[in-house]
Write a protein that holds these residues in place. Structure first.
Motif, PDB file in Angstrom:
ATOM      1  N   PHE A  44       0.813  -1.213   0.000  1.00 31.23           N
ATOM      2  CA  PHE A  44       0.000   0.000   0.000  1.00 31.23           C
ATOM      3  C   PHE A  44       0.854   1.273   0.000  1.00 31.23           C
ATOM      4  N   TYR A  45       0.152   2.397   0.000  1.00 37.06           N
ATOM      5  CA  TYR A  45       0.791   3.686  -0.283  1.00 37.06           C
ATOM      6  C   TYR A  45       1.892   4.045   0.708  1.00 37.06           C
ATOM      7  N   GLU A  46       1.607   3.908   1.995  1.00 42.61           N
ATOM      8  CA  GLU A  46       2.531   4.436   2.994  1.00 42.61           C
ATOM      9  C   GLU A  46       3.833   3.640   3.069  1.00 42.61           C
ATOM     10  N   GLN A  47       3.857   2.463   2.519  1.00 42.44           N
ATOM     11  CA  GLN A  47       5.075   1.641   2.529  1.00 42.44           C
ATOM     12  C   GLN A  47       5.785   1.644   1.177  1.00 42.44           C
ATOM     13  N   ALA A  48       5.275   2.391   0.192  1.00 42.74           N
ATOM     14  CA  ALA A  48       5.855   2.351  -1.154  1.00 42.74           C
ATOM     15  C   ALA A  48       7.310   2.819  -1.163  1.00 42.74           C
ATOM     16  N   GLY A  49       7.600   3.887  -0.437  1.00 45.31           N
ATOM     17  CA  GLY A  49       8.978   4.360  -0.375  1.00 45.31           C
ATOM     18  C   GLY A  49       9.895   3.362   0.302  1.00 45.31           C
ATOM     19  N   ASP A  50       9.389   2.713   1.364  1.00 47.50           N
ATOM     20  CA  ASP A  50      10.188   1.698   2.049  1.00 47.50           C
ATOM     21  C   ASP A  50      10.495   0.530   1.119  1.00 47.50           C
ATOM     22  N   LEU A  51       9.516   0.150   0.289  1.00 48.52           N
ATOM     23  CA  LEU A  51       9.728  -0.943  -0.656  1.00 48.52           C
ATOM     24  C   LEU A  51      10.839  -0.597  -1.636  1.00 48.52           C
ATOM     25  N   ALA A  52      10.796   0.607  -2.192  1.00 52.84           N
ATOM     26  CA  ALA A  52      11.865   1.020  -3.106  1.00 52.84           C
ATOM     27  C   ALA A  52      13.210   1.061  -2.382  1.00 52.84           C
ATOM     28  N   GLY A  53      13.186   1.494  -1.116  1.00 51.43           N
ATOM     29  CA  GLY A  53      14.419   1.573  -0.357  1.00 51.43           C
ATOM     30  C   GLY A  53      15.061   0.221  -0.108  1.00 51.43           C
ATOM     31  N   LEU A  54      14.255  -0.831   0.009  1.00 54.52           N
ATOM     32  CA  LEU A  54      14.822  -2.170   0.197  1.00 54.52           C
ATOM     33  C   LEU A  54      15.710  -2.565  -0.974  1.00 54.52           C
ATOM     34  N   PHE A  55      15.359  -2.118  -2.169  1.00 61.17           N
ATOM     35  CA  PHE A  55      16.165  -2.439  -3.351  1.00 61.17           C
ATOM     36  C   PHE A  55      17.306  -1.452  -3.552  1.00 61.17           C
ATOM     37  N   SER A  56      17.091  -0.200  -3.193  1.00 64.88           N
ATOM     38  CA  SER A  56      18.129   0.806  -3.467  1.00 64.88           C
ATOM     39  C   SER A  56      19.282   0.731  -2.476  1.00 64.88           C
ATOM     40  N   ARG A  57      19.038   0.251  -1.258  1.00 65.95           N
ATOM     41  CA  ARG A  57      20.112   0.224  -0.262  1.00 65.95           C
ATOM     42  C   ARG A  57      21.305  -0.622  -0.686  1.00 65.95           C
ATOM     43  N   PRO A  58      21.105  -1.863  -1.167  1.00 65.22           N
ATOM     44  CA  PRO A  58      22.291  -2.623  -1.589  1.00 65.22           C
ATOM     45  C   PRO A  58      23.020  -1.984  -2.767  1.00 65.22           C
ATOM     46  N   VAL A  59      22.282  -1.305  -3.656  1.00 62.85           N
ATOM     47  CA  VAL A  59      22.926  -0.631  -4.784  1.00 62.85           C
ATOM     48  C   VAL A  59      23.749   0.555  -4.289  1.00 62.85           C
ATOM     49  N   ARG A  60      23.187   1.335  -3.368  1.00 63.31           N
ATOM     50  CA  ARG A  60      23.935   2.464  -2.809  1.00 63.31           C
ATOM     51  C   ARG A  60      25.146   1.983  -2.028  1.00 63.31           C
ATOM     52  N   ARG A  61      24.973   0.877  -1.299  1.00 65.00           N
ATOM     53  CA  ARG A  61      26.104   0.336  -0.541  1.00 65.00           C
ATOM     54  C   ARG A  61      27.228  -0.063  -1.485  1.00 65.00           C
ATOM     55  N   ARG A  62      26.881  -0.701  -2.573  1.00 59.51           N
ATOM     56  CA  ARG A  62      27.901  -1.102  -3.558  1.00 59.51           C
ATOM     57  C   ARG A  62      28.584   0.127  -4.148  1.00 59.51           C
ATOM     58  N   ASN A  63      27.796   1.168  -4.429  1.00 61.43           N
ATOM     59  CA  ASN A  63      28.383   2.393  -4.974  1.00 61.43           C
ATOM     60  C   ASN A  63      29.359   3.023  -3.979  1.00 61.43           C
ATOM     61  N   MET A  64      28.983   3.044  -2.709  1.00 60.80           N
ATOM     62  CA  MET A  64      29.866   3.625  -1.691  1.00 60.80           C
ATOM     63  C   MET A  64      31.134   2.814  -1.511  1.00 60.80           C
ATOM     64  N   LEU A  65      30.996   1.496  -1.533  1.00 59.27           N
ATOM     65  CA  LEU A  65      32.198   0.655  -1.421  1.00 59.27           C
ATOM     66  C   LEU A  65      33.117   0.845  -2.618  1.00 59.27           C
ATOM     67  N   GLY A  66      32.519   1.044  -3.793  1.00 62.06           N
ATOM     68  CA  GLY A  66      33.322   1.280  -4.976  1.00 62.06           C
ATOM     69  C   GLY A  66      34.091   2.589  -4.890  1.00 62.06           C
ATOM     70  N   LEU A  67      33.437   3.626  -4.367  1.00 62.14           N
ATOM     71  CA  LEU A  67      34.112   4.907  -4.205  1.00 62.14           C
ATOM     72  C   LEU A  67      35.223   4.822  -3.194  1.00 62.14           C
ATOM     73  N   GLU A  68      34.997   4.101  -2.076  1.00 63.72           N
ATOM     74  CA  GLU A  68      36.035   3.954  -1.064  1.00 63.72           C
ATOM     75  C   GLU A  68      37.225   3.182  -1.599  1.00 63.72           C
ATOM     76  N   ALA A  69      36.948   2.133  -2.403  1.00 64.27           N
ATOM     77  CA  ALA A  69      38.043   1.378  -2.989  1.00 64.27           C
ATOM     78  C   ALA A  69      38.865   2.227  -3.938  1.00 64.27           C
ATOM     79  N   ALA A  70      38.166   3.094  -4.693  1.00 68.07           N
ATOM     80  CA  ALA A  70      38.873   3.950  -5.638  1.00 68.07           C
ATOM     81  C   ALA A  70      39.787   4.962  -4.923  1.00 68.07           C
ATOM     82  N   GLU A  71      39.331   5.422  -3.750  1.00 67.15           N
ATOM     83  CA  GLU A  71      40.145   6.350  -2.985  1.00 67.15           C
ATOM     84  C   GLU A  71      41.370   5.658  -2.388  1.00 67.15           C
TER      85      GLU A  71
END
Length: 428
Positions: free
Chosen positions: A401-428
């Motif tokens: 339902f509506y009030e959990q829609a953002g949380d649902l998207a966040g469940l998928f975006s968190r691992p992608v953001r984590r991977r992006n952050m780890l990639g940036l840290e490795a590059a540094e």
């Protein structure tokens, strides 16, 4: 009132060829469903007839502390039971007598089959009938199978709810039954939306307590909130209830389409529908847009696990801007999943069942930005450099339902953001 989501420009996936695979699978067993069902049904108890392995699985999955007294347990089959040296039915009766004497708060008792009890052909249906006579009417005893031999883990809920349908009282009343175990706060949100639409004759399966009124008959229409309830769907049809097909209520679009199917059935006018849904729709769109920023343009690969894969792929493709490569699901049921397949943009490989080695080869070749899979596959794929999302977390987390829609998207975006952050840290 009519509302129809805009169909994909290039067509949907309902008539797309389906790759059917039958081989080794990687899934949890159906006993896992007890973890959320025992929290939902407040006066129910789930007695698993199984092994110490079953007990350890439930204890670890639930995270129950040793001094807590949950509403599930395992009647452990010992060597004598398995060898036929003891009468397992007498042993079970004795266990149930002790349980109900100690726990008078129990009003519904589910005898849950497991792999060991099915291997020795222990007739739990017969036991449930016998124990219902002994302990009824104060306690209703039912049985279902949570065996992992032929099922995936969400089918435990399906088997449980399907076992309840045949004993529901008959009614000729015009009513809506919403089917599927939801967290209480999410169920209350849903009931509030339906009440705002003027639909007040709403019942939920499962009910929170055995005393809650629930019946079914030829004037009952039902809507599913979970995509894995095929047996419950069939059981309700046998009771002459009528299904309202609709996309599942994940995200703004899915929720609106789900509500619209009910609104059309009950004659809700467009102005009332807009008045009730416009504000939460806007909140949901804003929340999804913010949470899915890291997902736009990324590819996703679904291993078959939870039976939620098709509606989730629709949500990710249409609301989060992702590109599904393969959408695998243990079973595909057209009456349940067809509306979501209509909206899923053409392009991904749709697969049913699993041959895990072949599917892993396809995932490795595709190198998706995100792979949705079970726990047993996640760590090995992460070690190979693939970003993964645990499918089981999508079942344990409020996502409808509506009030959990953002949380649902966040469940998928968190691992992608984590991977992006780890990639940036490795590059540094």
């Amino acid at each position: 009132m009519t509302y129809a989501p805009t169909p994909p420009t290039g067509g949907g996936c309902r008539t797309a060829p389906v790759l059917k695979e039958r081989g080794q699978r990687e899934v949890f067993c159906g006993l896992t469903g007890i973890i959320w069902l025992h929290r939902k049904m407040q006066d129910a108890f789930f007695l698993v007839v199984g092994s110490r392995t079953c007990a350890h699985l439930l204890q670890s999955a639930a995270g129950v502390m040793i001094f807590a007294e949950p509403r599930f347990a395992t009647a452990i089959l010992e060597e004598g039971d398995l060898a036929g040296l003891k009468d397992a039915q007498d042993e079970l009766d004795a266990q149930v007598d002790r349980l109900l004497a100690r726990r008078p708060d129990i009003k519904q008792l589910f005898l849950v089959g497991s792999c060991p009890s099915e291997v020795i052909k222990l007739d739990l249906a017969k036991a449930a009938e016998r124990l219902s006579i002994t302990h009824g009417p104060s306690v209703r005893v039912l049985n279902f199978s949570g065996s992992g031999i032929e099922t995936t883990f969400t089918e435990g809920e399906d088997a449980c709810l399907a076992s309840m349908v045949p004993v529901l009282p008959e009614t000729d009343a015009r009513q809506l039954v919403v089917v599927g175990a939801l967290p209480d706060v999410v169920e209350d949100q849903m009931l509030g939306l339906l009440s705002g639409l003027g639909i007040d004759t709403v019942r939920c399966l499962p009910t929170r307590t055995a005393a809650d009124e629930l019946s079914v008959g030829p004037n009952t229409v039902f809507a599913l909130t979970q995509p894995f309830l095929g047996e419950t769907h069939a059981a309700l049809l046998r009771r002459h209830a009528r299904h309202l097909p609709a996309p599942f209520p994940y995200g703004e679009e899915g929720t609106t389409a789900w509500l619209a199917a009910i609104a059309a059935e009950f004659g809700v006018d467009a102005d009332t529908f807009a008045k009730v849904t416009d504000a939460p729709r806007a909140r949901a769109r804003a929340a999804v847009s913010q949470a899915s920023e890291a997902l736009r343009g990324k590819s996703v690969f679904f291993m078959p696990d939870s039976q939620m894969e098709i509606p989730l792929a629709r949500f990710l493709a249409r609301e989060c801007g992702m590109q599904p490569i393969e959408v695998g699901q243990p079973y595909i049921h057209d009456a349940l999943h067809g509306p979501d397949l209509d909206l899923l943009p053409a392009g991904p490989q749709i697969s049913e069942g699993q041959d895990v080695d072949k599917q892993l080869d396809r995932a490795r070749a595709a190198r998706p930005d995100l792979t949705v899979c079970g726990l047993g596959l996640a760590n090995p794929l992460e070690a190979e450099g693939l970003t993964t999302k645990w499918a089981i977390e999508l079942v344990f987390t409020p996502v409808h339902f509506y009030e959990q829609a953002g949380d649902l998207a966040g469940l998928f975006s968190r691992p992608v953001r984590r991977r992006n952050m780890l990639g940036l840290e490795a590059a540094e």
